[in-house]
Design an enzyme around this catalytic site. Sequence first.
Site, short mmCIF file in Angstrom:
data_model
loop_
_atom_site.label_atom_id
_atom_site.label_comp_id
_atom_site.label_asym_id
_atom_site.label_seq_id
_atom_site.Cartn_x
_atom_site.Cartn_y
_atom_site.Cartn_z
N LYS A 13 0.86 -1.19 0.00
CA LYS A 13 0.00 0.00 0.00
C LYS A 13 0.89 1.23 0.00
O LYS A 13 2.04 1.22 0.47
CB LYS A 13 -0.93 0.00 1.22
CG LYS A 13 -0.25 -0.04 2.59
CD LYS A 13 0.23 1.30 3.11
CE LYS A 13 0.87 1.19 4.50
NZ LYS A 13 1.60 2.42 4.91
N ASP A 149 -2.80 -1.50 10.33
CA ASP A 149 -2.95 -1.53 8.87
C ASP A 149 -3.62 -2.81 8.35
O ASP A 149 -4.07 -2.84 7.21
CB ASP A 149 -1.58 -1.40 8.18
CG ASP A 149 -1.02 0.02 8.25
OD1 ASP A 149 -1.76 0.93 8.66
OD2 ASP A 149 0.15 0.20 7.89
#
Length: 294
Positions: A13, A149
């Site tokens: 990401k 996350d």
Amino acid sequence: MPRTLNNCPAPAKLNLFLHVTGRRADGYHLLQTVFQLVDFNDLLHFEVRDDDLIRRSTDIPGVPEQSDLVVRAARLLQTAIRAKSSVVAGSAYKPLGANIGIEKNLPMGGGLGGGSSDAATTLMALNHLWQGGLSREELMALGLQLGADVPFFLFGRNAFAEGIGESLQKLDTPRLWFVIIQPGVTIPTEIIFSSSELTRSTKPVKMTDFSIGTKKLFGKNDLEAVAVKQFPEVAEAIKWLGNYGDARMTGSGACVFCAFTEEHQADAALKSVPSQWKAWKAKAMQEHPLAGLL
């Protein structure tokens, strides 16, 4: 029932911006960010065991098997399936195990979410292989126990995130290419978040405020100012990549990135990256490659 799942992607990401808006009483920081999935990933391989052992078949330097997020995710999932099965079926559940192989491509301490993504892929793949029956929401709740996350990767789409990163809203992002540079240093997240120089009072924004361009990215990364003071290699990479657009650090570092609207532009920049740095080209994705498992 399938016994193996091979070549399961655990994508990276990018934080297209990252604002620190406050701090909770328990020490966790309140954030706002946009998470962008890209097609640069680790690959994981899973094989079901008939006993309940979890074994990592790949050695990862500096990461003992017992503390690996992948192993911890698998064991957490075993416990959750056992608990859910006992409630639903009313009888004892004999958990299965797994052999897990990991092909590490994402750098550790790079701000790309590699460990969190590996854990999320593990939860998705083993929930499928073990026929655990846990929903996406249940897996996201488990993932939050492993790291802030992890729920994003289980969410499965690009997202505007708030809270400590667990409050997620789906966000469609443009078709872009990115050049990502690893400046040759590893930055432990706790060093950045514990710094007295970290700004923790950025004014909150709304998701509708967000826009993305390649000449000027939205907002900023509040963690970057701290990182570049302690790690000049990051500052050097940002300065160099800034010749091609608005370059910035992702997450708590150390990787930096720049966005491009055309692949050939990214190719040209990648070709020019100084040899002392590792660099990759990655394409924006809208959806996690394993989203269909849930």
